[in-house]
Design a protein around this motif. Sequence first.
Motif, PDB file in Angstrom:
ATOM      1  N   ASP A 120       5.578  11.298  -4.003  1.00  0.00           N
ATOM      2  CA  ASP A 120       6.127  10.419  -2.971  1.00  0.00           C
ATOM      3  C   ASP A 120       6.382  11.157  -1.660  1.00  0.00           C
ATOM      4  O   ASP A 120       6.237  10.582  -0.576  1.00  0.00           O
TER       5      ASP A 120
ATOM      6  N   ASP B 165       0.707  -1.415  -5.555  1.00  0.00           N
ATOM      7  CA  ASP B 165       2.074  -1.886  -5.313  1.00  0.00           C
ATOM      8  C   ASP B 165       2.969  -0.736  -4.868  1.00  0.00           C
ATOM      9  O   ASP B 165       3.757  -0.860  -3.924  1.00  0.00           O
ATOM     10  N   HIS B 166       2.853   0.396  -5.558  1.00  0.00           N
ATOM     11  CA  HIS B 166       3.712   1.540  -5.216  1.00  0.00           C
ATOM     12  C   HIS B 166       3.411   2.042  -3.805  1.00  0.00           C
ATOM     13  O   HIS B 166       4.335   2.290  -3.011  1.00  0.00           O
TER      14      HIS B 166
ATOM     15  N   ASP C  41       4.663  -0.535  -1.266  1.00  0.00           N
ATOM     16  CA  ASP C  41       6.122  -0.541  -1.184  1.00  0.00           C
ATOM     17  C   ASP C  41       6.627   0.669  -0.389  1.00  0.00           C
ATOM     18  O   ASP C  41       7.592   0.572   0.380  1.00  0.00           O
ATOM     19  N   LEU C  42       5.954   1.806  -0.576  1.00  0.00           N
ATOM     20  CA  LEU C  42       6.396   3.055   0.045  1.00  0.00           C
ATOM     21  C   LEU C  42       5.936   3.166   1.495  1.00  0.00           C
ATOM     22  O   LEU C  42       6.683   3.650   2.362  1.00  0.00           O
TER      23      LEU C  42
ATOM     24  N   GLY D 126       3.671   0.599   3.272  1.00  0.00           N
ATOM     25  CA  GLY D 126       3.243  -0.598   3.990  1.00  0.00           C
ATOM     26  C   GLY D 126       1.731  -0.617   4.142  1.00  0.00           C
ATOM     27  O   GLY D 126       1.041   0.395   3.949  1.00  0.00           O
TER      28      GLY D 126
ATOM     29  N   ARG E  65      -0.389 -10.231  -6.709  1.00  0.00           N
ATOM     30  CA  ARG E  65       0.849  -9.457  -6.743  1.00  0.00           C
ATOM     31  C   ARG E  65       1.793  -9.830  -5.594  1.00  0.00           C
ATOM     32  O   ARG E  65       2.821  -9.182  -5.402  1.00  0.00           O
TER      33      ARG E  65
ATOM     34  N   HIS F 104       1.047  -9.936  -2.212  1.00  0.00           N
ATOM     35  CA  HIS F 104       0.811  -9.331  -0.907  1.00  0.00           C
ATOM     36  C   HIS F 104       0.152 -10.343   0.027  1.00  0.00           C
ATOM     37  O   HIS F 104      -0.694 -11.138  -0.387  1.00  0.00           O
TER      38      HIS F 104
ATOM     39  N   CYS G 273      -1.611  -8.209   5.056  1.00  0.00           N
ATOM     40  CA  CYS G 273      -1.525  -6.916   4.374  1.00  0.00           C
ATOM     41  C   CYS G 273      -2.838  -6.589   3.663  1.00  0.00           C
ATOM     42  O   CYS G 273      -3.329  -5.459   3.735  1.00  0.00           O
TER      43      CYS G 273
END
Length: 342
Positions: free
Chosen positions: A214, A251-252, A255-256, A258, A314, A316, A320
Amino acid sequence: MASSPLLIDCHSDIIIDVVRRRDAGERNVLGRVHLLNLRAGGVGAAVCTVGGDPGVLQPLGPDRPFDGALHLIDLLEADVAESDGALEITLTPAALREAVDRGAFAVVPCLEGAMPLEGSLDRLERLIERGVRSIGLVHNTANDLSTGIGKGSDGLSALGVEAVEAMNDLGVIVDVTHVNSEGFWDVVETTRSPIIASHSNASAVHDHPRNLDDAQLKAVGELEGLVGIVLYAAFVGPRPCTLSQVLDHADHLLDLLGGDSVGIGADYIDYAIEQTKQELAEQGVAWTDADFEYPEGVSTFSELGNLLPGLESRGHSPACISKVAGESFLRVWESVEQEARR
């Protein structure tokens, strides 16, 4: 989705199949063999290797990586010329958009590993003159610029720092895929332009050395760069892999970071599996046959577009999804060009 966004594969080794088939006497390989599948998958453009560190990208042998890259560029140009306008080599974001608007498939040349520079920034400039627009600093080894994952703890060499600075000056995208952690952070400290990790997933979702943690992901985002979701099974999760696992990475990342900093770098090598297995073994990289079984539903170019309704499922947004599909890559490329002009 109501309309199909521009889908760009940020990392393709399809030149390997072009070389093999052209050596066997075939012509117009991309247009005749691959374009139908690319179109079926909704793919409008791809960043394609024309040389690098892997032996499969050094057709004239390991002692001549620069000449080998020029040879691959010659072959790519010849193959595209034989497509009667169905494909175009594009060297700017604007040219890519114009080619797609004309109905052509756009190809952007890149290197996967900097061995073709042969330790010389003059070589870098020559390769850029021939059309290279993105350079991965290293592959599964070490070279004059940097060290690959698992091949030591050295970061960027002095030449590597100079090369990153020169790439910033010349408007070439710096790709940190395969670079070890030390080299990654050296690039972050050195670059003035956005960087990409063209085909890398999230280690928080699947803990593999090739995936980014991350802190690294956030660093790419803070530089307004891009991370490309990769479909090679070893980087996705436990085998057999599924589209759902790929979407977990998406997704990760979203989320982290954009949508502005997420793209797609499929890394399909279904046309060069045996060659790749042999080379990985020679490099000491562990693999299993299941690593080459791409996730069901996105296993080939003809299915790559299935990622987009998957993202929609999901939750989005269409905006996006358009960014992930290709707009964010073009934004990064435009930013790299703007920094070079400054």
